[in-house]
Design a protein around this motif. Structure first.
Motif, PDB file in Angstrom:
ATOM      1  N   ALA A 148      13.281  72.344   3.157  1.00 19.54           N
ATOM      2  CA  ALA A 148      12.815  73.668   3.559  1.00 19.54           C
ATOM      3  C   ALA A 148      13.360  74.681   2.542  1.00 19.54           C
ATOM      4  O   ALA A 148      14.349  74.413   1.847  1.00 19.54           O
ATOM      5  N   VAL A 149      12.717  75.833   2.471  1.00 19.27           N
ATOM      6  CA  VAL A 149      13.134  76.863   1.515  1.00 19.27           C
ATOM      7  C   VAL A 149      14.622  77.181   1.666  1.00 19.27           C
ATOM      8  O   VAL A 149      15.362  77.286   0.681  1.00 19.27           O
ATOM      9  N   ILE A 150      15.055  77.313   2.907  1.00 20.24           N
ATOM     10  CA  ILE A 150      16.464  77.688   3.123  1.00 20.24           C
ATOM     11  C   ILE A 150      17.411  76.579   2.661  1.00 20.24           C
ATOM     12  O   ILE A 150      18.501  76.848   2.123  1.00 20.24           O
ATOM     13  N   GLN A 151      17.005  75.336   2.835  1.00 19.96           N
ATOM     14  CA  GLN A 151      17.841  74.226   2.352  1.00 19.96           C
ATOM     15  C   GLN A 151      17.887  74.209   0.823  1.00 19.96           C
ATOM     16  O   GLN A 151      18.921  73.905   0.220  1.00 19.96           O
ATOM     17  N   GLN A 152      16.759  74.558   0.211  1.00 13.34           N
ATOM     18  CA  GLN A 152      16.725  74.653  -1.251  1.00 13.34           C
ATOM     19  C   GLN A 152      17.695  75.739  -1.729  1.00 13.34           C
ATOM     20  O   GLN A 152      18.440  75.542  -2.696  1.00 13.34           O
ATOM     21  N   ALA A 153      17.691  76.872  -1.022  1.00 16.21           N
ATOM     22  CA  ALA A 153      18.603  77.964  -1.395  1.00 16.21           C
ATOM     23  C   ALA A 153      20.057  77.518  -1.233  1.00 16.21           C
ATOM     24  O   ALA A 153      20.912  77.815  -2.063  1.00 16.21           O
ATOM     25  N   TRP A 154      20.332  76.781  -0.152  1.00 17.39           N
ATOM     26  CA  TRP A 154      21.690  76.262   0.085  1.00 17.39           C
ATOM     27  C   TRP A 154      22.109  75.327  -1.061  1.00 17.39           C
ATOM     28  O   TRP A 154      23.245  75.362  -1.522  1.00 17.39           O
ATOM     29  N   SER A 155      21.153  74.503  -1.511  1.00 14.79           N
ATOM     30  CA  SER A 155      21.441  73.582  -2.612  1.00 14.79           C
ATOM     31  C   SER A 155      21.605  74.347  -3.928  1.00 14.79           C
ATOM     32  O   SER A 155      22.529  74.082  -4.701  1.00 14.79           O
ATOM     33  N   ASP A 156      20.744  75.318  -4.163  1.00 18.94           N
ATOM     34  CA  ASP A 156      20.833  76.113  -5.399  1.00 18.94           C
ATOM     35  C   ASP A 156      22.198  76.784  -5.525  1.00 18.94           C
ATOM     36  O   ASP A 156      22.761  76.869  -6.613  1.00 18.94           O
ATOM     37  N   HIS A 157      22.724  77.265  -4.390  1.00 14.67           N
ATOM     38  CA  HIS A 157      24.018  77.961  -4.415  1.00 14.67           C
ATOM     39  C   HIS A 157      25.190  77.018  -4.213  1.00 14.67           C
ATOM     40  O   HIS A 157      26.333  77.466  -4.180  1.00 14.67           O
ATOM     41  N   GLN A 158      24.893  75.705  -4.078  1.00 13.67           N
ATOM     42  CA  GLN A 158      25.967  74.716  -3.905  1.00 13.67           C
ATOM     43  C   GLN A 158      26.936  75.184  -2.816  1.00 13.67           C
ATOM     44  O   GLN A 158      28.151  75.298  -3.029  1.00 13.67           O
ATOM     45  N   VAL A 159      26.361  75.449  -1.643  1.00  8.83           N
ATOM     46  CA  VAL A 159      27.143  76.062  -0.569  1.00  8.83           C
ATOM     47  C   VAL A 159      28.175  75.106   0.022  1.00  8.83           C
ATOM     48  O   VAL A 159      29.337  75.460   0.193  1.00  8.83           O
ATOM     49  N   ALA A 160      27.764  73.879   0.334  1.00  5.47           N
ATOM     50  CA  ALA A 160      28.605  73.009   1.165  1.00  5.47           C
ATOM     51  C   ALA A 160      29.851  72.541   0.443  1.00  5.47           C
ATOM     52  O   ALA A 160      29.810  72.221  -0.739  1.00  5.47           O
ATOM     53  N   GLN A 161      30.965  72.523   1.175  1.00  6.22           N
ATOM     54  CA  GLN A 161      32.157  71.805   0.712  1.00  6.22           C
ATOM     55  C   GLN A 161      32.254  70.540   1.571  1.00  6.22           C
ATOM     56  O   GLN A 161      31.615  69.554   1.256  1.00  6.22           O
ATOM     57  N   CYS A 162      33.000  70.589   2.685  1.00  4.19           N
ATOM     58  CA  CYS A 162      32.972  69.395   3.547  1.00  4.19           C
ATOM     59  C   CYS A 162      31.599  69.246   4.169  1.00  4.19           C
ATOM     60  O   CYS A 162      31.146  68.144   4.423  1.00  4.19           O
ATOM     61  N   GLY A 163      30.918  70.364   4.419  1.00  4.37           N
ATOM     62  CA  GLY A 163      29.529  70.327   4.853  1.00  4.37           C
ATOM     63  C   GLY A 163      29.309  70.154   6.339  1.00  4.37           C
ATOM     64  O   GLY A 163      28.177  70.235   6.812  1.00  4.37           O
ATOM     65  N   TYR A 164      30.385  69.949   7.088  1.00  7.92           N
ATOM     66  CA  TYR A 164      30.236  69.601   8.500  1.00  7.92           C
ATOM     67  C   TYR A 164      29.594  70.725   9.310  1.00  7.92           C
ATOM     68  O   TYR A 164      28.825  70.483  10.221  1.00  7.92           O
ATOM     69  N   CYS A 165      29.895  71.969   8.962  1.00  2.90           N
ATOM     70  CA  CYS A 165      29.352  73.104   9.721  1.00  2.90           C
ATOM     71  C   CYS A 165      27.970  73.523   9.232  1.00  2.90           C
ATOM     72  O   CYS A 165      27.338  74.391   9.836  1.00  2.90           O
ATOM     73  N   GLN A 166      27.519  72.943   8.112  1.00  2.00           N
ATOM     74  CA  GLN A 166      26.358  73.526   7.440  1.00  2.00           C
ATOM     75  C   GLN A 166      25.039  73.327   8.193  1.00  2.00           C
ATOM     76  O   GLN A 166      24.141  74.160   8.093  1.00  2.00           O
ATOM     77  N   SER A 167      24.911  72.245   8.956  1.00  2.00           N
ATOM     78  CA  SER A 167      23.685  72.100   9.764  1.00  2.00           C
ATOM     79  C   SER A 167      23.542  73.306  10.683  1.00  2.00           C
ATOM     80  O   SER A 167      22.463  73.900  10.789  1.00  2.00           O
ATOM     81  N   GLY A 168      24.633  73.654  11.342  1.00  2.00           N
ATOM     82  CA  GLY A 168      24.606  74.796  12.260  1.00  2.00           C
ATOM     83  C   GLY A 168      24.398  76.105  11.525  1.00  2.00           C
ATOM     84  O   GLY A 168      23.664  76.989  11.990  1.00  2.00           O
ATOM     85  N   GLN A 169      25.049  76.249  10.376  1.00  2.00           N
ATOM     86  CA  GLN A 169      24.886  77.480   9.579  1.00  2.00           C
ATOM     87  C   GLN A 169      23.411  77.644   9.190  1.00  2.00           C
ATOM     88  O   GLN A 169      22.844  78.745   9.282  1.00  2.00           O
ATOM     89  N   ILE A 170      22.806  76.558   8.731  1.00  2.00           N
ATOM     90  CA  ILE A 170      21.417  76.623   8.250  1.00  2.00           C
ATOM     91  C   ILE A 170      20.461  76.914   9.410  1.00  2.00           C
ATOM     92  O   ILE A 170      19.538  77.722   9.274  1.00  2.00           O
ATOM     93  N   MET A 171      20.681  76.271  10.560  1.00  2.00           N
ATOM     94  CA  MET A 171      19.792  76.523  11.706  1.00  2.00           C
ATOM     95  C   MET A 171      19.909  77.975  12.179  1.00  2.00           C
ATOM     96  O   MET A 171      18.920  78.601  12.570  1.00  2.00           O
ATOM     97  N   GLN A 172      21.134  78.503  12.127  1.00  2.00           N
ATOM     98  CA  GLN A 172      21.337  79.906  12.519  1.00  2.00           C
ATOM     99  C   GLN A 172      20.662  80.839  11.506  1.00  2.00           C
ATOM    100  O   GLN A 172      19.977  81.796  11.878  1.00  2.00           O
ATOM    101  N   ALA A 173      20.844  80.542  10.222  1.00  5.07           N
ATOM    102  CA  ALA A 173      20.277  81.396   9.180  1.00  5.07           C
ATOM    103  C   ALA A 173      18.753  81.330   9.177  1.00  5.07           C
ATOM    104  O   ALA A 173      18.070  82.344   8.942  1.00  5.07           O
TER     105      ALA A 173
END
Lengths: 746, 159
Positions: free
Chosen positions: B83-108
Motif C-alpha cells: 500500500a502507499v503508506i507501507q511504501q512510504a514507511w519503507s522509503d523512510h526506513q521507519v522500523a527498528q524492532c518493528g513490533y509496533c509498526q503494524s499498529g502505527q501503520i493501521m492508525q496512520a
C-alpha cells in the motif's frame, strides 16, 4: 562428525582473523577452530559458517540478535562487500546456536581499562580475553559489540569465499585467478562471460580457503552508505515473524503467573475454577508460580488469573525506602572497586571551594514492545525451541537442563525480537516455555507473558545512589571524589549464565563515571555493591545508564559553582585528554548554536558520556508552555570511528536518546511487600510522538577503532534533560524520574 | 456457537467464547499474527486494526461486539504489492524492532483516509496512542507526510 581436517578447513575465519589482527593464539583449547554448524544446502555448499551458496540463492548468516538495531543488514553488508554480492540478492538468516558464532570482544567489556586510553598491550589483552568467549559459549549480542566483533572477521570471511570461488573458475578456465573479476554473485571471465557462484560453490568447498587482503574503504560499494534494511519489507507488512508469532500445527497457547513477591515461593493454590474454564487444557506447576495451557492465549490468561494462590513473602526488603536504605548501607562497607584514583583526593587543594551532593536513580524495567514469549515442542528425545534471545548457546543449554536432555538434543530457532534492550539476554522465558512443553509432550505450546507479568518479573536496571565531593578553584575542577552504590547486574547475570561466583571489581557499577576522559588532577571513583537479591540485569547502556546521569549532572553542578559555561567547562576538561571527546562537544555546540544565555521560557542543557568506546554529547532544549515543560529540540554528536551505515546510526542514536529520555522523565520501578508496583504502560510511561523532540544527529569518525552504537545514545540524554531543566527553572534534579519534580508534558 | 466475521474480505467462522477480544481471535484462531499484543489495556496501540475504516484497539473489542468488516495489516498490502503508506514507511526506513509498526501503520492509514494532508499537530493527536519503545517517531511523522504526498489525487478530499 566432521574430521579435524574438515573442521580446520571450514573454520578458516579464525585463521583470517589471526592474519588480520596479527595475533598469536593462546592455548589450543581456546584457539582451536570451532566447527561449522551448517550443513550443505541442496545442490550447493557452505563455504564457511557464514556463507551458503546454492542454485536457489545465496544465504548469509548473521548470528546476532536482530532486536531493532539493524545488525542483520550491516553484518550481511560486511560479508557482501568483499564477497561481491548485493543485499537484494541474498537471504540473511540468524543460524543455529554455535561456538563458531562466539562474540570475540564482549568479555573484554568487563576489563577494568578506561577504554579511550587503551595501549597496544591492552588491545592485545582484550583480543586474547575475547577468544575465551568461544569456549564459554559467549554467542552474545549486547554491549554494542557486533560491529567491533564483525568488522574485520566478516569482511575477511567474504574476501576468502570470493577468492576461493575465483580459484575454482580460474582452474576451469585455465587462466590466472588474478585475471578474473567478481560482481553481483558471479565470476567474470576475461572474455566478459559470467559464471554464477552457484556453479562454483561445490568445488570451492573442496579447496583450502584462500585468504585475501581487505579492500580499503575508498573502494567500498556498500559500507559507509545507508543500506535499505533487509527486514523492512516484512516489518511494514506484518509478515516478519517475531517469537510471539510462531505458529505450528496443533499448537496450544499458555500463560503464566509467577509470585509477584520477588524471590518468594508458592505455598498452595486452588485451580478447580480455572480448570473448568473454556479452552483450558491443563495447569502446570512451575514451583514459584503456575502456567495454564489452553486453546487461546487470552483464555489461558483469564484462567491463570482465576487461580486462587497463596504466595510466600519476598526475602527482599519490603518497600522502596527499605531497598534504598540497603543500597546506601553499602557505603559503610569496603569499596568493591577503585578503578580511578588520580592525584590525592584526601586533601582539598588550598583555596578550593568544596561542594557535596547525593544523587539517586530508580530501578527500571526494559518494557520491550513484544512481551516475553517462547514456543517449545518436546518429544521425549528432542526439544525444539523458538525464542527471540540474545544468548543462543546459553539458552540451548539451560533449556536442555530444564527437560533432562543434552544440549545437542535441543534445536533452537532464534527469531526476530520485538525489542531487546538487554532483557532477552536472560534465559527465563525460554526455560519456562521448555518446562511447560515438557508437561504436554508431542504438542507444541507457546508461552506468552501478559504485560503485567513482563513488567513485574523483569531483571531490572539496578537502582543506585551516588555521593560526590568536588573542589572548584579559580574556575577549574581540581577535585572530584565519587562513590556509587548499587547491586551488580554483571555479577548476577554471570551467575545465571555460567554459574560463576561473584568476584572482583565490578566495572558495571562505575562505568560511565570512572572512565570519563576528563583532566581532573585529583579524581577518584569508588564502587560499592549493595547486598540485595532483587533480580537485576543488563539494561540498554548498563552502568552508563546510571552514571551518565549521576556523574554528568554533578559535572554540570560544578560548572555552575565555577561560574563557567557548562559546555565550555566540559570541553576544557576533555581537551588534551581525548580529542574525539572534545570534538563531539564542539559538534553539538555548533549544531545547536549553543550560547551561554537562553531566552526567557527556554532552557538548554548539555550531557556527555563516553560509553562503549563512543564519546557522545547531547544538547536538549526545553520550553515552558504555560507552566508545562515540553522537550522541544535535541542535538546529538557521537564518534563511532567508522560509520558503516549512516542512516542506521542516526536511527540508533536518536532512538537510544528517546529510550533514555523516556526513563529520565517517567521511568521508575518501585516496591511494596517485595513486589513491583508498576504493572503496565499506564504506570510506566514513555515518550510518545507528540513529546519527542525534533532531533539532529551528527556522526564523527575521528577515532581509530570501530565501535557500536546501540547504547551510547542513552546515557547523555538523561543528563542533558536534567541540566536543561536546571537552566529553565533553577532547580537541580538529583533524582529520577523527573516527573516528580517538574510538570512535564505528557 | 460459532461466530462469523469478515477479515480482509474473507469471512470466517470462529468457535470461541463471545468475550474473547478480537486481537486473540485474529492471532490465535485465524493465524493473522501481523496484529500485535502489547499491553491488553489499550495503552500502546500495537493491536490497532480497522473496522469499517476506523482505527480501533483490537484488544478492547470482544468477538461478539465486532460489527463490520475488519482490516488488518495483512489486508492493507503485501510484500509484493505494498500500500502507499507501507511504501512510504519503507522509503523512510521507519522500523527498528518493528513490533509496533503494524499498529502505527493501521492508525496512520485511518488518519490519512480522514485527513489526506495532516499537519504535525493532527499527526500528534492521531498517533499519540501508539507507543514505540525504539523511538521511531521522527520517521513515522516523515513517512505520514510522504504518504500524504504520494496518495493519488482522487483520494484526497480537495483534489
Amino acid at each position: 562428525m566432521a574430521s579435524i581436517g574438515k573442521i580446520a578447513r571450514r573454520s578458516f575465519l579464525i585463521g583470517s582473523a589471526a592474519l588480520v589482527g596479527g595475533v598469536a593464539f593462546g592455548a589450543y583449547y581456546v584457539s582451536r577452530p570451532a566447527p561449522n554448524p551448517l550443513s550443505a544446502p541442496k545442490g550447493g555448499a557452505t563455504l564457511n559458517p557464514f556463507v551458503m551458496i546454492a542454485p536457489s540463492g545465496i544465504t548469509l548468516i548473521a548470528p546476532k540478535a536482530e532486536m531493532g538495531q539493524g545488525v542483520h543488514t550491516t553484518w550481511a553488508a560486511l560479508i557482501a562487500e568483499e564477497l561481491d554480492v548485493d543485499l537484494d540478492q541474498v537471504r540473511v538468516l540468524h543460524g543455529p546456536p554455535a561456538q563458531a558464532y562466539y562474540n570475540s570482544v564482549i568479555l573484554a567489556e568487563a576489563l577494568p581499562g578506561k577504554g579511550y586510553d587503551r595501549s597496544d598491550f591492552a588491545h592485545a589483552l582484550a583480543e586474547q580475553i575475547g577468544k575465551i568467549g568461544k569456549v564459554m559459549d559467549m554467542q552474545v549480542t549486547g554491549g554494542s559489540t557486533s560491529m567491533p566483533d564483525g568488522f574485520e572477521r566478516m569482511r575477511a570471511t567474504g574476501a576468502s569465499a570470493r577468492e576461493t570461488l575465483k580459484q575454482v573458475a580460474a582452474t576451469r578456465l585455465g587462466v590466472e585467478r588474478a585475471s578474473l573479476k567478481t560482481e553481483r554473485g558471479a565470476v567474470i571471465a576475461p572474455d566478459g562471460s559470467r559464471i554464477p557462484y552457484a556453479d562454483l560453490a561445490v568445488d570451492a568447498a573442496k579447496l583450502t580457503p584462500i585468504e585475501a587482503d581487505l579492500r580499503p574503504p575508498a573502494q567500498w560499494r556498500l559500507l559507509g552508505k545507508t543500506q535499505p534494511r533487509i527486514d523492512m519489507l516484512g516489518k511494514v507488512t506484518g509478515t516478519a515473524k517475531y517469537g510471539i508469532d510462531t505458529r505450528l500445527e496443533g499448537m496450544k497457547f499458555a500463560a503464566l503467573r509467577m509470585n509477584p513477591h520477588l524471590g518468594g515461593r508458592m505455598t498452595k493454590f486452588d485451580d478447580s475454577a480455572a480448570r473448568a474454564m473454556p479452552g483450558v487444557d491443563r495447569v502446570v506447576n512451575l514451583g514459584n508460580g503456575l502456567a495454564v495451557i489452553a486453546s487461546n492465549t487470552w483464555l489461558a490468561m483469564q484462567a491463570v488469573d482465576a487461580i486462587d494462590i497463596d504466595w510466600a513473602p519476598s526475602p527482599n526488603p519490603a518497600d522502596t525506602k527499605a531497598v534504598f536504605e540497603r543500597i546506601t548501607a553499602a557505603f559503610d562497607g569496603a569499596a568493591n572497586s577503585t578503578l580511578r584514583d588520580d592525584g590525592d583526593v584526601s586533601v582539598l587543594p588550598l583555596g578550593a571551594q568544596e561542594v557535596t551532593a547525593e544523587y539517586r536513580v530508580p530501578y527500571l524495567a526494559h518494557a520491550t514492545m513484544e512481551p516475553m514469549s517462547a514456543t517449545a515442542l518436546f518429544t521425549g528425545i528432542k526439544l525444539e525451541v523458538w525464542s527471540g534471545n540474545q544468548v543462543p548457546l546459553l539458552v540451548r543449554k539451560a533449556c536442555a537442563e530444564a527437560v533432562g536432555l543434552e544440549p545437542e538434543a535441543v534445536e533452537l530457532h532464534t527469531t526476530y525480537m520485538g525489542g531487546g534492550f538487554g532483557r532477552r539476554a536472560e534465559l527465563d522465558f525460554s526455560v519456562y516455555a521448555a518446562r511447560v512443553a515438557f508437561e504436554i509432550a508431542d504438542t507444541p505450546v507457546q508461552l506468552t507473558w501478559s504485560r503485567e507479568e513482563d513488567m513485574r518479573h523483569d531483571f531490572y536496571r539496578p537502582g543506585a545512589v551516588a555521593r560526590f565531593r568536588g573542589g572548584i578553584k579559580e574556575g577549574k575542577l581540581v577535585l572530584l571524589d565519587g562513590q556509587i552504590a548499587a547491586q551488580s547486574a554483571t555479577q548476577q547475570a554471570m551467575g545465571r549464565w555460567l554459574g560463576l561466583p561473584a568476584a572482583g571489581p565490578d566495572r558495571g557499577t562505575v562505568d560511565g563515571a570512572f572512565n570519563q576522559p576528563y583532566a581532573i588532577p585529583n579524581f577518584r571513583i569508588r564502587g560499592y555493591l549493595a547486598d540485595l537479591d532483587i533480580p537485576v540485569g543488563f539494561w540498554r547502556s548498563v552502568g552508563s545508564s546510571m552514571n551518565g546521569f549521576l556523574f554528568d549532572c554533578f559535572i554540570d553542578e560544578m560548572a555552575h559553582v565555577a561560574k563557567r559555561d557548562p559546555l565550555a567547562f566540559r570541553l576544557e576538561l576533555a581537551q588534551g585528554v581525548h580529542a574525539p571527546s572534545a570534538a563531539v562537544l564542539e559538534a553539538v555546540r555548533d549544531m545547536s548554536g549553543w550560547s551561554e544565555e537562553t531566552p526567557e521560557g527556554i532552557g538548554r542543557g548539555v550531557g556527555f558520556c563516553y560509553s562503549f568506546g563512543v564519546p557522545t554529547a547531547t544538547v536538549i532544549e526545553v520550553t515552558d508552555r504555560d507552566g508545562q515543560i515540553e522537550i522541544t529540540r535535541a542535538w546529538i554528536a557521537a564518534d563511532v570511528g567508522t560509520a558503516l551505515d549512516p542512516g542506521n546510526l542516526e536511527a540508533q542514536l536518536s532512538g537510544a536518546m528517546i529510550y533514555g529520555l523516556s526513563a529520565a522523565c517517567f521511568g521508575e520501578i518501585t516496591f511494596a511487600e517485595g513486589a513491583v508496583e508498576q504493572e503496565n504502560f499506564p504506570d510506566y510511561e514513555a515518550l510518545r510522538i507528540h513529546t519527542t523532540p525534533v532531533t539532529k544527529v551528527r556522526i564523527l569518525e575521528n577515532q581509530t577503532q570501530i565501535t557500536g552504537a546501540g547504547e551510547p545514545g542513552t546515557p547523555p540524554a538523561m543528563a542533558a534533560l536534567a541540566n536543561a531543566l536546571f537552566d529553565l527553572t533553577g532547580t537541580r534534579a538529583r533524582q529520577l524520574p523527573l516527573m516528580h519534580g517538574f510538570d512535564l508534558m505528557t | 456457537m460459532p461466530v462469523s466475521l469478515t477479515v480482509n474480505g474473507t469471512s470466517h467462522s470462529v468457535d470461541l467464547p463471545d468475550d474473547v477480544p478480537l486481537l486473540w481471535v485474529l492471532r490465535d484462531a485465524l493465524g493473522l499474527t501481523g496484529t500485535k499484543y502489547g499491553c491488553g489495556v489499550a495503552a500502546c496501540g500495537a493491536c490497532t486494526v480497522q473496522i469499517d475504516g476506523e482505527a480501533v484497539r483490537s484488544c478492547q473489542i470482544a468477538l461478539a461486539d465486532v460489527q463490520g468488516d475488519v482490516t488488518t495489516i495483512e489486508g492493507l498490502g503485501t510484500p509484493d504489492a505494498l500500500a502507499v503508506i507501507q511504501q512510504a514507511w519503507s522509503d523512510h526506513q521507519v522500523a527498528q524492532c518493528g513490533y509496533c509498526q503494524s499498529g502505527q501503520i493501521m492508525q496512520a492509514a485511518a488518519l490519512l483516509a480522514q485527513t489526506p494532508d495532516p499537519s504535525d499537530e493532527e499527526i500528534d493527536i492521531a498517533m499519540q496512542g501508539n507507543l514505540c519503545r525504539c523511538g521511531t517517531y521522527p520517521r513515522i511523522r516523515a513517512a505520514i507526510h510522504s504518504a500524504a504526498q504520494m496518495m493519488p489525487a482522487p483520494m484526497k478530499k480537495e483534489g
